[in-house]
Write a protein that holds these residues in place. Structure first.
Motif, PDB file in Angstrom:
ATOM      1  N   ILE A  47     -21.765  74.220  13.296  1.00  0.00           N
ATOM      2  CA  ILE A  47     -22.987  73.775  12.632  1.00  0.00           C
ATOM      3  C   ILE A  47     -23.903  73.122  13.670  1.00  0.00           C
ATOM      4  N   ASP A  48     -25.209  73.421  13.592  1.00  0.00           N
ATOM      5  CA  ASP A  48     -26.131  72.795  14.546  1.00  0.00           C
ATOM      6  C   ASP A  48     -26.571  71.421  14.043  1.00  0.00           C
ATOM      7  N   ALA A  49     -27.424  70.768  14.800  1.00  0.00           N
ATOM      8  CA  ALA A  49     -27.870  69.406  14.477  1.00  0.00           C
ATOM      9  C   ALA A  49     -28.605  69.329  13.142  1.00  0.00           C
ATOM     10  N   ASP A  50     -29.159  70.447  12.680  1.00  0.00           N
ATOM     11  CA  ASP A  50     -29.869  70.472  11.404  1.00  0.00           C
ATOM     12  C   ASP A  50     -28.964  70.865  10.236  1.00  0.00           C
ATOM     13  N   GLY A  51     -27.669  71.023  10.506  1.00  0.00           N
ATOM     14  CA  GLY A  51     -26.723  71.362   9.447  1.00  0.00           C
ATOM     15  C   GLY A  51     -26.646  72.844   9.133  1.00  0.00           C
ATOM     16  N   ARG A  52     -27.238  73.673   9.979  1.00  0.00           N
ATOM     17  CA  ARG A  52     -27.198  75.119   9.747  1.00  0.00           C
ATOM     18  C   ARG A  52     -26.030  75.741  10.502  1.00  0.00           C
ATOM     19  N   PRO A  53     -25.330  76.652   9.843  1.00  0.00           N
ATOM     20  CA  PRO A  53     -24.238  77.340  10.556  1.00  0.00           C
ATOM     21  C   PRO A  53     -24.805  78.232  11.653  1.00  0.00           C
ATOM     22  N   ARG A  54     -24.216  78.150  12.842  1.00  0.00           N
ATOM     23  CA  ARG A  54     -24.629  78.979  13.967  1.00  0.00           C
ATOM     24  C   ARG A  54     -23.621  80.079  14.260  1.00  0.00           C
ATOM     25  N   ALA A  55     -22.380  79.846  13.931  1.00  0.00           N
ATOM     26  CA  ALA A  55     -21.339  80.851  14.127  1.00  0.00           C
ATOM     27  C   ALA A  55     -20.252  80.609  13.087  1.00  0.00           C
TER      28      ALA A  55
END
Length: 150
Positions: free
Chosen positions: A76-84
């Motif tokens: 999860i990135d810093a904005d809470g979005r899954p990246r992988a």
């Protein structure tokens, strides 16, 4: 007369060996330093040979039922979005997670409970000395008790 087997350590390897040897007709004793059975620990993936061993012991379904329920891994990135994402249902072969993920203590307890009918367990003792004999090894435990093993 059945061969007398001594196993030191009542964790995953010791209890599994006790199950197999006891089931094969050996007279098995397991000694463990801890005063009682110890469970706890982090999750472990069971794959390959480990999975096959549980299957042959008739414990694969029970291990799956006690599993962590992990469905995969996501970054999860810093904005809470899954990246992988690596989901167990989407991975063929070995990946970063496995279908059979179980807490170490749950696996240890499953194996211990299965081994208990096949072996004697002695907690709170350690091997202090082993003396080789012509017909058996004499083992002296903490506290002075002795036993003869093949």
């Amino acid at each position: 007369m059945a061969h007398r087997i001594l196993i030191t350590g009542a964790s995953i390897a010791g209890t599994t060996a006790a199950w197999w040897l006891g089931r094969a007709g050996f007279d098995v004793t397991v000694v463990e330093r801890a005063p009682a059975f110890r469970d706890g620990g982090q999750n472990v993936d069971i794959r390959g040979v480990g999975r096959r061993v549980l299957r042959e012991m008739g414990l694969e379904r029970a291990a799956l039922d006690r599993g962590t329920g992990e469905e995969g891994t996501a970054w999860i990135d810093a904005d809470g979005r899954p990246r992988a994402r690596f989901m167990t249902g989407q991975i063929e072969g070995d990946g970063p997670t496995a279908e059979m993920e179980i807490l170490r203590g749950d696996l240890a307890r499953l194996l211990f409970e299965a081994a208990r009918p096949h072996a004697a367990f002695r907690f709170g003792t350690v091997v202090e000395r082993i003396d080789d004999g012509a017909d058996a090894a004499t083992v002296t435990f903490a506290g002075g008790q002795t036993g003869a093993y093949d």
